[in-house]
Motif scaffolding. Structure first.
Motif, PDB file in Angstrom:
ATOM      1  N   UNK A  31       0.828  -1.200   0.000  1.00 36.85           N
ATOM      2  CA  UNK A  31       0.000   0.000   0.000  1.00 36.85           C
ATOM      3  C   UNK A  31       0.870   1.261   0.000  1.00 36.85           C
ATOM      4  N   UNK A  32       1.953   1.264   0.764  1.00 34.82           N
ATOM      5  CA  UNK A  32       2.872   2.406   0.779  1.00 34.82           C
ATOM      6  C   UNK A  32       3.523   2.618  -0.575  1.00 34.82           C
ATOM      7  N   UNK A  33       3.907   1.547  -1.235  1.00 33.12           N
ATOM      8  CA  UNK A  33       4.493   1.655  -2.572  1.00 33.12           C
ATOM      9  C   UNK A  33       3.503   2.210  -3.580  1.00 33.12           C
ATOM     10  N   UNK A  34       2.259   1.795  -3.483  1.00 31.86           N
ATOM     11  CA  UNK A  34       1.234   2.309  -4.398  1.00 31.86           C
ATOM     12  C   UNK A  34       0.986   3.797  -4.155  1.00 31.86           C
ATOM     13  N   UNK A  35       0.973   4.210  -2.892  1.00 29.42           N
ATOM     14  CA  UNK A  35       0.781   5.621  -2.563  1.00 29.42           C
ATOM     15  C   UNK A  35       1.904   6.480  -3.108  1.00 29.42           C
ATOM     16  N   UNK A  36       3.136   6.012  -2.962  1.00 29.81           N
ATOM     17  CA  UNK A  36       4.287   6.736  -3.488  1.00 29.81           C
ATOM     18  C   UNK A  36       4.219   6.837  -5.009  1.00 29.81           C
ATOM     19  N   UNK A  37       3.824   5.777  -5.668  1.00 27.25           N
ATOM     20  CA  UNK A  37       3.707   5.798  -7.130  1.00 27.25           C
ATOM     21  C   UNK A  37       2.641   6.794  -7.582  1.00 27.25           C
ATOM     22  N   UNK A  38       1.539   6.872  -6.874  1.00 28.56           N
ATOM     23  CA  UNK A  38       0.469   7.806  -7.244  1.00 28.56           C
ATOM     24  C   UNK A  38       0.929   9.244  -7.059  1.00 28.56           C
TER      25      UNK A  38
END
Length: 144
Positions: free
Chosen positions: A37-44
């Motif tokens: 979830x943290x990786x997805x947030x950073x990508x967004x």
């Protein structure tokens, strides 16, 4: 009188998981979920920032094309630019060549025919990124 009740013996390999094993598995899955979830947030966030930078670059290049194509105006204070899209604002400043070796904001007594036009685009969106700046040198067309 009957003896204590006997539990049926389990065969080897049929033991169940203990509560500790289940808790460890749930914690490990939770840590993995938080990492994903943290990786997805950073990508967004990175994607939105890149979109704003690309948008500012497009706006500043469009404004520079309009300034370059505009006719030279002696002692100009500004040049017209296209209306930027929502979320961006464009500022234009003009400095004039003083004929000695520097650009100055004021117009010299005798226009030398060289101007430095500085275009700045600022993102006014919810996450403003750094300003984009572009400098263009305009020369008066000399007819011979």
């Amino acid at each position: 009188m009957t003896g204590p009740a006997r539990r049926p013996r389990r065969r080897r390999g049929e033991e169940g998981e203990t509560l500790v094993e289940v808790l460890v598995a749930v914690v490990l899955m939770g840590v993995a979920f938080v990492a994903v979830l943290g990786g997805m947030g950073t990508a967004i966030i990175s994607s939105v920032t890149q979109q704003e930078v690309t948008g500012a670059d497009s706006v500043i290049r469009s404004a520079a094309e309009k300034v370059v194509s505009a006719p030279y105006v002696s002692c100009a204070r500004t040049y017209a630019t296209p209306t930027p899209p929502a979320g961006y604002e464009v500022t234009v400043t003009v400095a004039h060549w003083d004929g000695v070796g520097a650009f100055d904001g004021s117009c010299p007594t005798a226009d030398t025919g060289v101007q430095k036009v500085t275009l700045t685009v600022r993102s006014t969106g919810p996450r403003p990124v750094r300003d984009a700046t572009l400098e263009v040198v305009k020369r008066e067309a000399m007819l011979s």
